[in-house]
Structure formats: structure tokens, C-alpha cells
Design an enzyme around this catalytic site. Structure first.
Site, PDB file in Angstrom:
ATOM      1  N   HIS A  33       0.750  -1.181  -0.039  1.00 43.13           N
ATOM      2  CA  HIS A  33      -0.073  -0.066  -0.033  1.00 43.13           C
ATOM      3  C   HIS A  33       0.758   1.243   0.088  1.00 43.13           C
ATOM      4  O   HIS A  33       0.410   2.278  -0.766  1.00 43.13           O
ATOM      5  CB  HIS A  33      -0.876   0.113   1.037  1.00 43.13           C
ATOM      6  CG  HIS A  33      -1.992  -1.056   1.259  1.00 43.13           C
ATOM      7  ND1 HIS A  33      -1.709  -2.238   2.312  1.00 43.13           N
ATOM      8  CD2 HIS A  33      -3.151  -1.282   0.655  1.00 43.13           C
ATOM      9  CE1 HIS A  33      -2.993  -2.866   2.272  1.00 43.13           C
ATOM     10  NE2 HIS A  33      -3.811  -2.363   1.067  1.00 43.13           N
ATOM     11  N   ASP A 147      -4.241  -6.904  -7.947  1.00 45.67           N
ATOM     12  CA  ASP A 147      -5.748  -7.066  -8.218  1.00 45.67           C
ATOM     13  C   ASP A 147      -6.060  -6.827  -9.694  1.00 45.67           C
ATOM     14  O   ASP A 147      -6.449  -5.711  -9.882  1.00 45.67           O
ATOM     15  CB  ASP A 147      -6.594  -6.376  -7.205  1.00 45.67           C
ATOM     16  CG  ASP A 147      -6.506  -6.940  -5.759  1.00 45.67           C
ATOM     17  OD1 ASP A 147      -6.637  -7.973  -5.448  1.00 45.67           O
ATOM     18  OD2 ASP A 147      -5.764  -5.987  -5.167  1.00 45.67           O
TER      19      ASP A 147
HETATM   20  O1  PAF Z   1      -8.725  -3.335  -3.222  1.00 45.02           O
HETATM   21  C1  PAF Z   1      -9.299  -2.898  -2.442  1.00 45.02           C
HETATM   22  O2  PAF Z   1      -8.502  -2.742  -1.020  1.00 45.02           O
HETATM   23  C2  PAF Z   1     -10.538  -2.708  -2.482  1.00 45.02           C
HETATM   24  O3  PAF Z   1     -11.205  -3.521  -3.302  1.00 45.02           O
HETATM   25  C3  PAF Z   1     -10.869  -1.304  -2.696  1.00 45.02           C
HETATM   26  C4  PAF Z   1     -10.286  -0.687  -4.111  1.00 45.02           C
HETATM   27  C5  PAF Z   1     -10.266  -0.306  -1.676  1.00 45.02           C
HETATM   28  C6  PAF Z   1     -12.282  -1.001  -2.680  1.00 45.02           C
HETATM   29  O4  PAF Z   1     -12.976  -1.408  -1.597  1.00 45.02           O
END
Ligand code: PAF
Length: 279
Positions: A33, A147
Site C-alpha cells: 500500500h 488485483d
Molecule cells: O483493493 C481494495 O483494497 C478494495 O477492493 C478497494 C479498491 C479499496 C475497494 O474497496
């Protein structure tokens, strides 16, 4: 860093900002992140992050209740990254009434791979992302390539709705042994954590087979799934797809060298991991 919970306050705080770079998250932040925050900084200013565990994208038997919530630690990490605003709404702030209007993702992309195994997932994701975009009004937004399908879904949604937000994909952040960082890795026992890099090794095996000219896609996928199963995994899929639309390649696509990606999802014990690799 300002921590804001209401949409109204967020709009006040960001009014007049034309180059906001946004990183939506569900918290339990790790280096992956934080690498998204750093990439966001390169593409805009200020950087706004959100933390919201979005009930809409979890199935009834999924881990919404036990999803790790580590708010204080997350705040400290975001402060160190120089994030300007953290939007951390409660469910009441974001869903003050039942969210009856929802995004309806196209079936080709929405019902395959993750969409097949997690019905409703992409409706939940695209609905919250659209809503967060409406609150933050970002110029750019950053999503991880781990993702892969989610990234494509959000990119296509943004384009088709003519949203003024450019979607930027960030490379997957991996541990030294290859395991893609994910909040769900914390569910793994020590033994499972040692086994977990096998998922990425499996993707590499598939990629090498394809690069070596082994074009019986079904056979390669089958071998990869069987290997995982023999090691105690429960694979949902290991699937070679076209990068352009995540549909299975035809013989013609393969012959013409269409760009491919291999995607996998498998359960190790109680933990479902996903990963992918461009071939
Ligand atoms: O990837 C994620 O953490 C979630 O799917 C997101 C994009 C924050 C949407 O809730």
C-alpha cells in the site's frame, strides 16, 4: 495529516484541489500500500488515502467480520508517507441509507475469474470506487496490479462513465521469496507462510511453459492446478488470459502472439490468495 470521516468535511477540505491523487484501501496497510502512496505522489498533489472495509464487496461466507482492522498503525504509516488527508468514513457516513443504486459490471469481465468465484464482488468494488471518486474527485487514482482484474474493471468503468479520473496501475510489491504482499497474508500460519510463495512459482512455471512455446493452454493450466492441489492447496483457477480483456485466448490469438497474463486464485488452509504474472 487530517483524518476526515464525513463526506461534507472531505469536500470542504479538498475544494479547489485540481490535482488530487487518490489511493483507496481497506486498511491493514503494508509496504505494498505504501508503494501506492509513493506512486500517487509522483502523479498528483495532494495525496488522499481512504480506509473503508466495504461490506458490499464481501460475500455472505467471506471474511468481512474478521478482516484485519489496524487503524492506529495505519495512521502512523500514512503520516510518514506525507499523506495529506485520510478519509476514513464509518458505514453510516458512506451508506447512510441502503445503497440501492449499484454499478452493474459487464458480464464478460465481471463474471469470470474472481467474478465467478466471488459473485457480486465487482458490483461491490465498482460501486464503492465510484462513490469514493465522487467524494474525493481525484485527478488520478492508483490501484495495485496484484488485483489485476479489479484494476481493469475500474479502468474500464472510469473510461465508460467518462470520469475525470485517470487510473494508474502499480506493480505488485513482493516479499523477497516472491509472495505478493496482501492484508490476508496475516491469516497464514508459519507453515502456510513458508508454502505461500509456491503460488508465484506456479505462475512462473506457467509463464515459462508458454514462453517456451507450449501452447496447449488447457494442459498447462491443468498441470499447474494439479501441482497446487497435490501440495495441499485448493485452487479456484490458474488461467491464461489475454491482457487486453482477460478473456481466454483463441488458437489464433496465441499464434499471433497476443499479450497474455496468467492469473491464479487458491486457498491455502483457510486463506484465499490471488496473484498474477504478465507473460
Ligand atoms: O483493493 C481494495 O483494497 C478494495 O477492493 C478497494 C479498491 C479499496 C475497494 O474497496
Amino acid at each position: 495529516m487530517k483524518i476526515i470521516t464525513t463526506i461534507e468535511e472531505l469536500r470542504d477540505q479538498l475544494s479547489g484541489q485540481l490535482r488530487t491523487a487518490f489511493v483507496p484501501t481497506m486498511g491493514n496497510l503494508h509496504e505494498g500500500h505504501l508503494s501506492l502512496m509513493r506512486l500517487a505522489r509522483k502523479h498528483g498533489d495532494p495525496v488522499v488515502a481512504s480506509i473503508f472495509v466495504n461490506r458490499l464487496q464481501f460475500g455472505p461466507n467471506e471474511d468481512f467480520d474478521k478482516y484485519p482492522r489496524t487503524f492506529q498503525a495505519d495512521v502512523e504509516k500514512l503520516e510518514k508517507e506525507g499523506v495529506y488527508v485520510l478519509f476514513a468514513p464509518t458505514e453510516k457516513d458512506l451508506y447512510p441509507e441502503p445503497q440501492e443504486f449499484r454499478v452493474n459490471p459487464p458480464s464478460d469481465l465481471g463474471n469470470t475469474l474472481e467474478g465467478e468465484f466471488r459473485p457480486g464482488f465487482f458490483t461491490g468494488v465498482t460501486t464503492i470506487v465510484l462513490k469514493l471518486f465522487s467524494c474525493v474527485q481525484p485527478k488520478v487514482a492508483v490501484f495495485g496490479k496484484k488485483d489485476y482484474q479489479q484494476l481493469m474493471m475500474v479502468r474500464n468503468m472510469s473510461r465508460q462513465f467518462a470520469l475525470p479520473t485517470e487510473i494508474i496501475g502499480a506493480e505488485t510489491y513482493r516479499a523477497e521469496d516472491g509472495l505478493a504482499l496482501s492484508s490476508r497474508n496475516m491469516y497464514l500460519s508459519q507453515t502456510e507462510r513458508a508454502e505461500a510463495p509456491v503460488l508465484f512459482q506456479t505462475l512462473n512455471f506457467v509463464a515459462e511453459e508458454v514462453r517456451a512455446g507450449h501452447l496447449d493452454v488447457f494442459e498447462v493450466e491443468h498441470k499447474a492446478m494439479e501441482n497446487l492441489a497435490q501440495r495441499g492447496w485448493q485452487p479456484d483457477y490458474v488461467s491464461i488470459r489475454k491482457r487486453i480483456d482477460l478473456q481466454p485466448p483463441t488458437a489464433g490469438d496465441l499464434a499471433q502472439g497476443a499479450p497474455l497474463v496468467v492469473l491464479a486464485a487458491a486457498k491455502l488452509g483457510g486463506t484465499r490468495l490471488i496473484d498474477n504474472l504478465e507473460i
